[in-house]
Design a protein around this motif. Structure first.
Motif, short mmCIF file in Angstrom:
data_model
loop_
_atom_site.label_atom_id
_atom_site.label_comp_id
_atom_site.label_asym_id
_atom_site.label_seq_id
_atom_site.Cartn_x
_atom_site.Cartn_y
_atom_site.Cartn_z
N LEU A 56 71.16 8.54 -7.43
CA LEU A 56 71.11 9.94 -7.87
C LEU A 56 70.00 10.72 -7.17
O LEU A 56 70.22 11.83 -6.66
N VAL A 57 68.79 10.16 -7.14
CA VAL A 57 67.64 10.90 -6.65
C VAL A 57 67.44 10.75 -5.14
O VAL A 57 66.88 11.65 -4.49
N GLY A 58 67.91 9.65 -4.55
CA GLY A 58 67.74 9.42 -3.12
C GLY A 58 68.31 10.53 -2.25
O GLY A 58 67.62 11.05 -1.36
N PRO A 59 69.58 10.93 -2.45
CA PRO A 59 70.14 12.00 -1.63
C PRO A 59 69.37 13.31 -1.73
O PRO A 59 69.24 14.03 -0.74
N ILE A 60 68.86 13.64 -2.92
CA ILE A 60 68.09 14.88 -3.08
C ILE A 60 66.81 14.82 -2.25
O ILE A 60 66.46 15.77 -1.54
N LEU A 61 66.10 13.69 -2.34
CA LEU A 61 64.85 13.54 -1.58
C LEU A 61 65.11 13.54 -0.08
O LEU A 61 64.32 14.12 0.69
N PHE A 62 66.20 12.94 0.35
CA PHE A 62 66.53 12.93 1.77
C PHE A 62 66.87 14.34 2.25
O PHE A 62 66.45 14.76 3.34
N GLY A 63 67.61 15.07 1.42
CA GLY A 63 67.91 16.46 1.77
C GLY A 63 66.65 17.30 1.85
O GLY A 63 66.50 18.14 2.74
N LEU A 64 65.74 17.10 0.91
CA LEU A 64 64.47 17.82 0.93
C LEU A 64 63.67 17.47 2.19
O LEU A 64 63.01 18.35 2.77
#
Length: 476
Positions: free
Chosen positions: A156-164
């Motif tokens: 859940l949180v990995g894609p958000i951090l990678f996008g950031l």
């Protein structure tokens, strides 16, 4: 001049060192996959991938981007092979390596947390806060008994951090663009070739995994009956990877193996029989074609027509392909007797009241009693159960703020235009697929933020009054 040459030599040396480490990593994996396995083999690949990913993140940011994409392409397939060799099945480990390498990007948030204004980060912080809220609810309501909570939270949180990470490093947009386009094209070719091999020969390790998961939607465990997923987690993820590669190849006329790659990946997309991915592809393609200039549009349409003719001849002259693909294509226009559609209808009708009443949520590892159904058949329920209304509202607000910001921009190159089209196409199938988590979420957040990064990059370039000033501004 000497200083410039020394810097160039140092850069070349560091690049060679990075490639040596990548090749060593690949050879090491080949070694452990061929000469024997132990009960620790499931930990070897994640640990070595994390170590290599961390090195690339700090020393070669562009290579880190490419390496992370490759982990999402092939690490689930490698894990299946390991499971087959040790005669086991570890569902939680299937995406653990890819998610772990993705999470390395958290260092970017730490690095920029005191340098970027809260207003600029607020959409990302809203989605991240909702994700941590879901984790908090999980720990309170359903204390973790196994690996599942770590796996779901990282997905859940990995894609958000990678996008950031991509968004905050907008100055590297040109590098990221080149790396991502090249990586996805090669990845699509490799995955397409193996996917067709998987369909024809049904390798024993894939059969072992399919028998273990016992999912009828993946096809039958025999040759010419599998809905191919290649090296990825599932057929929807494979099809999405392929459609991204297809779209990039449509405007990359300089790619030397363009037509063979388009043919192989196009056939792979059809053999996946993933209708939601097909729908996403049609919507993405329509938006992309609508926005480009007429000359480019006709060139792309000519290529598409050629691909349609080639695949049509192949399907119509092969009974196996016709039975698998043609019936699936026709089902796009007739839903009355479709099993998959009816399952989703029953699921939404049966559990709508329960999902809509989730004020607090049950968390990521919550026990969802859905009888004979699978929660992935109704992804909208995932977010309501995971977040509850308390968590879903900030998540949606943050996500919509980023999507609207992307859609209001005017793309300056084909990749940023594709990013816009792909984000819209992905959102259009959110009722059918869980597109915000794991590898599908990784793709969504990557291209969402890549499009946003291109805005910043070209805005700075356009405000510069001279080529020298433009280069200076982008470097600063």
């Amino acid at each position: 001049m000497n200083t410039l040459k020394e810097c160039q030599n140092n850069t070349d040396k560091e690049s060679r060192k990075a490639w040596i480490l990548i090749i060593a990593f690949v050879l090491f994996l080949v070694l452990i996959l061929t000469i024997g396995f132990s009960r620790y083999s499931m930990q070897i690949m994640p640990v070595t991938a994390i170590l290599l990913g961390t090195y690339l993140y700090f020393k070669h940011p562009g290579m880190y981007i490419g390496f992370t994409f490759w982990m999402h392409f092939v690490s689930p397939g490698i894990q299946r092979f390991i499971d087959f060799k040790i005669n086991s099945i570890n569902h939680g480990y299937l995406t653990f390596t890819a998610n772990s390498v993705t999470l390395i990007s958290v260092f970017t948030l730490i690095q920029y947390s005191t340098q970027i204004s809260y207003k600029e980060l607020s959409p990302f912080l809203l989605t991240l806060s909702a994700s941590f809220y879901s984790l908090f609810i999980s720990l309170i309501k359903n204390p973790p008994q196994d690996f599942i909570l770590i796996e779901q939270f990282s997905a859940l949180v990995g894609p958000i951090l990678f996008g950031l990470h991509i968004y905050l490093n907008w100055k590297r947009y040109a590098t990221y663009k080149s790396v991502i386009e090249t990586t996805i094209i090669w990845g699509s070719l490799v995955l397409g070739i193996y996917g067709i091999f998987q369909f024809i020969f049904a390798p024993s390790w894939d059969i072992h995994w399919l028998n273990s998961v016992e999912k009828w939607s993946y096809g039958l465990p025999e040759a010419f009956a599998i809905r191919i997923w290649s090296g990825t987690t599932d057929f929807q993820t494979f099809a999405t990877t392929i459609l991204i590669g297809l779209m990039i190849l449509l405007y990359r006329f300089d790619w030397p193996l363009r037509i063979p790659t388009l043919s192989l990946t196009g056939l792979g997309l059809l053999l996946s029989q993933a209708r939601a991915a097909w729908l996403c592809f049609f919507i993405t393609l329509a938006i992309f074609l609508f926005r480009i200039k007429s000359r480019m549009k006709f060139r792309i349409l000519a290529i598409i027509l050629l691909l349609i003719i080639m695949t049509s001849v192949l399907i119509l002259t092969n009974d196996v392909l016709y039975d698998k693909v043609a019936s699936r294509l026709l089902s796009l226009f007739s839903y009355d007797d479709d099993i998959s559609v009816n399952i989703r209808k029953d699921l939404y009708n049966t559990y709508f009241d329960s999902a809509i009443s989730q004020f607090v949520g049950v968390g990521l590892a919550g026990s969802l009693d859905l009888g004979d159904f699978n929660i992935v058949d109704a992804p909208l329920f995932i977010y309501l159960f995971y977040f509850g209304w308390i968590g879903i509202l900030p998540y949606v607000v943050g996500l919509l703020a980023l999507v609207l910001k992307l859609c209001r921009s005017s793309p300056k190159d084909y990749l940023s235009l594709f990013s816009q089209a792909f984000v819209i196409g992905t959102i259009s199938i959110i009722a059918f697929n869980n597109v915000l988590m794991a590898t599908l979420g990784f793709y969504f957040w990557s291209f969402l933020t890549l499009g946003l990064a291109s805005q910043r990059y070209f805005e700075i370039a356009e405000t510069a009054t001279s080529p020298h000033r433009r280069l200076q501004v982008i470097k600063n």
